[in-house]
Design a protein around this motif. Structure first.
Motif, PDB file in Angstrom:
ATOM      1  N   UNK A   1       0.812  -1.208   0.000  1.00  0.00           N
ATOM      2  CA  UNK A   1       0.000   0.000   0.000  1.00  0.00           C
ATOM      3  C   UNK A   1       0.844   1.255   0.000  1.00  0.00           C
ATOM      4  N   UNK A   2       0.286   2.327  -0.505  1.00  0.00           N
ATOM      5  CA  UNK A   2       0.978   3.604  -0.465  1.00  0.00           C
ATOM      6  C   UNK A   2      -0.042   4.729  -0.458  1.00  0.00           C
ATOM      7  N   UNK A   3       0.095   5.646   0.472  1.00  0.00           N
ATOM      8  CA  UNK A   3      -0.881   6.739   0.543  1.00  0.00           C
ATOM      9  C   UNK A   3      -0.575   7.817  -0.475  1.00  0.00           C
ATOM     10  N   UNK A   4       0.689   7.903  -0.894  1.00  0.00           N
ATOM     11  CA  UNK A   4       1.073   9.001  -1.773  1.00  0.00           C
ATOM     12  C   UNK A   4       0.342   8.960  -3.106  1.00  0.00           C
ATOM     13  N   UNK A   5       0.011   7.784  -3.562  1.00  0.00           N
ATOM     14  CA  UNK A   5      -0.614   7.680  -4.884  1.00  0.00           C
ATOM     15  C   UNK A   5      -2.135   7.712  -4.821  1.00  0.00           C
ATOM     16  N   UNK A   6      -2.693   7.898  -3.655  1.00  0.00           N
ATOM     17  CA  UNK A   6      -4.158   7.978  -3.568  1.00  0.00           C
ATOM     18  C   UNK A   6      -4.569   9.425  -3.725  1.00  0.00           C
ATOM     19  N   UNK A   7      -5.098   9.729  -4.894  1.00  0.00           N
ATOM     20  CA  UNK A   7      -5.557  11.089  -5.161  1.00  0.00           C
ATOM     21  C   UNK A   7      -7.070  11.150  -5.168  1.00  0.00           C
ATOM     22  N   UNK A   8      -7.611  12.292  -5.514  1.00  0.00           N
ATOM     23  CA  UNK A   8      -9.081  12.438  -5.546  1.00  0.00           C
ATOM     24  C   UNK A   8      -9.805  11.384  -6.377  1.00  0.00           C
TER      25      UNK A   8
END
Lengths: 286, 278
Positions: free
Chosen positions: A141-148
């Motif tokens: 998982x990665x939060x950086x790539x979760x955009x709108x």
């Protein structure tokens, strides 16, 4: 505190991730008791590993390339979703036929998808000029790539899934509780199982963005497992499961923001802790 | 009180019924019998003798190779779909770890077919309450099924079978997993269903003590059934229980049971309509 910065600071870079995480937590919280009671934990694991095969295919198709745009990104997740749905339906079909035991079928699919996904990612990496895709990000998982767009997707999936579950709630409960008797009274077990597989597959797709392929199962299994330790009626089990789901994600995300580490392991460990506490409470109160 | 479609004639009729799995000798052969409305029939016989197969034929789960099966004058599958047959299987696949209450379990059957946007009507709720009353579980309505004893769970499943108000009830080995106290209680419930409410009962058992009774002494009681059918592939006996002698049992079970059941005689109970045809 970095968390406040990430969420409320001038750029609020992590707000889409937090929004997506909330939707995922609600979705997993509602589905989790059913997954545990129907012993579908390994099925969930198989589907989430199938996602990795989908990731490899999408990468080779260039859908994850930097600068490819939102359309390509949604296309990429569409490919992943197709892989997951296909895996779920295949597992369901094979296990209904009784020729291959369900866990064997899952084992084969899981291994094939992971290997295929990894090989395809290697292939993609070998091509000149392609941006390297973070394998670790897909695995954990990665939060950086979760955009709108991803956050919206998570909430849309939540809404559609809730609507579908509400629609079939009565035959679903009967089928889950006593499959042969439900089918003998006219409930279409095959259709319900297929529907459930699709719901599980789509849940895995939105969950893996947050927790990664390997640990998505944690979010799908542990809230319900913990809830079943502390509650004995269906309404309280659901409430407890959603509660655990949201609590685990909130704590895990805060840990992840503060340490800048991957969210998947933080969230998973938080869930394990919650389950342990629930179990201890259950044992002590007897 | 029980729903019944307009139909004269027996509740269940089998004529020359035979069935076998491909490549195996027939499980049942040339079975003809009738179960009158409001009658209780016990089917006894050794394991592997075809009792469960016969039940599945009556339920419409299997189609006979020869002969025909009629339930209330119609094909059994049709009767099942119309919810005219309640069924209590031998082993329930129900998951007792499920966080559902006794009432929810019974409701599940009553709510089948209800459109998702509709709420359960008061009529349905009353039917569920009535089913729970008939099996003497009113006090345990809100108990989670995981906390029930074996006998209580069995009665919950019986209430579930009764929730759609069927005129016919079929039970496969209902007492084999129960302790004597629970067996007694279930027997009382079933007797009342038949006597007071006129339900037609078909009970399968491999244990003749389920229908037999000591003739004298402190345990003396009436047998549960109006008639007994002894099945070992074919029908070796089909008559009132008093006709069952140790010889009949030895023939059906292919074993001399007199050592075990020597003192037992199945007591007859008078049938409610003396002039019914045989």
């Amino acid at each position: 505190m970095q968390t406040l910065d990430y969420l409320f600071g001038p750029y609020a870079t992590m707000r889409p991730a937090a929004a997506a995480a909330l939707a995922v937590a609600l979705l997993c919280g509602i589905l989790s008791p059913l997954v545990v009671l129907r012993r579908m934990a390994f099925v969930g694991q198989g589907i989430s590993h199938a996602a990795f095969g989908g990731v490899g295919v999408a990468a080779v198709l260039g859908l994850f390339a930097a600068g490819a745009g939102t359309g390509a990104l949604l296309g990429a997740w569409g490919v992943v979703a197709l892989f997951c749905i296909g895996a779920g339906l295949a597992i369901g079909a094979l296990s209904r036929r009784d020729e291959i035991p369900e866990d064997t079928a899952i084992g084969v699919l899981l291994v094939a998808s992971m290997a295929l996904g990894f090989l395809l990612l290697q292939l993609q990496r070998g091509r000149a000029g392609s941006a390297s895709i973070s394998v670790e990000g897909f695995l954990f998982g990665q939060v950086a790539t979760i955009g709108p767009p991803e956050a919206w997707l998570a909430w849309v999936v939540l809404g559609l899934t809730l609507a579908a579950l509400w629609w079939i709630r009565r035959p679903l409960l009967f089928w889950a509780f006593d499959e042969p008797m439900a089918e003998s009274l006219g409930i279409r077990g095959g259709a319900i199982q297929s529907g459930l597989m699709v719901i599980l597959a789509v849940t895995v797709v939105v969950t893996m963005q947050l927790a990664g392929v390997i640990l998505a199962t944690a979010m799908i299994v542990l809230p319900g497992a913990a809830a079943l330790q502390v509650a004995r009626r269906s309404s309280s089990v659901l409430v407890a499961s959603v509660g655990f789901g949201v609590a685990g994600v909130v704590v895990g995300l805060i840990l992840s923001f503060e340490t800048d580490w991957q969210p998947g392991p933080n969230i998973a460990l938080t869930y394990v802790g919650l389950f342990g506490a629930a179990r201890i409470w259950n044992v002590l109160r007897r | 009180m029980t729903r019944e479609p307009p139909h004269d004639g027996p509740a269940i009729r089998l004529q020359g019924v035979g069935f076998g799995w491909p490549g195996h000798p027939p499980a049942v052969e040339d079975v003809s019998l009738e179960v009158e409305r409001g009658e209780s029939l016990a089917i006894i016989g050794p394991n592997g003798g075809g009792k469960s197969t016969l039940l599945r034929l009556i339920l419409g789960e299997l189609t006979p190779d020869t002969g025909r099966v009629e339930v209330l004058g119609m094909p059994p599958a049709q009767a099942r779909k119309a919810r005219l047959i309640g069924y209590l299987p031998q082993r329930s696949a129900a998951n007792r770890n499920f966080p559902v209450t006794v009432r929810q379990t019974v409701e599940m059957a009553a709510l089948v077919g209800l459109a998702p946007w509709r709420r359960a009507s008061s009529e349905i709720r009353e039917r569920v309450d009535l089913a729970l009353e008939r099996v003497q579980l009113t006090d345990l309505t809100h108990r989670p099924v995981g906390e029930l004893s074996g006998g209580q769970f069995q009665r919950t499943l019986l209430a579930r079978a009764l929730a759609v108000d069927p005129p016919i009830l079929i039970l496969d080995e209902p007492t084999s997993a129960l302790d004597p106290g629970a067996q007694e209680q279930l027997g009382q419930v079933l007797a009342r269903l038949q006597e007071v409410e006129g339900l037609t009962l078909v009970i399968v058992s491999h244990d003749i003590r389920a229908i037999a009774a000591p003739r004298s002494g402190p345990d003396r009681r009436d047998a549960l059934c109006d008639r007994v059918a002894c099945l070992r592939r074919t029908l070796h006996f089909h008559d009132s229980p008093e006709g069952i002698t140790p010889q009949v049992l030895a023939h059906v079970f292919e074993h001399d049971l007199s050592q075990v059941f020597g003192e037992v005689q199945v007591l007859a109970r008078p049938l409610s309509t003396p002039d019914r045809e045989r």
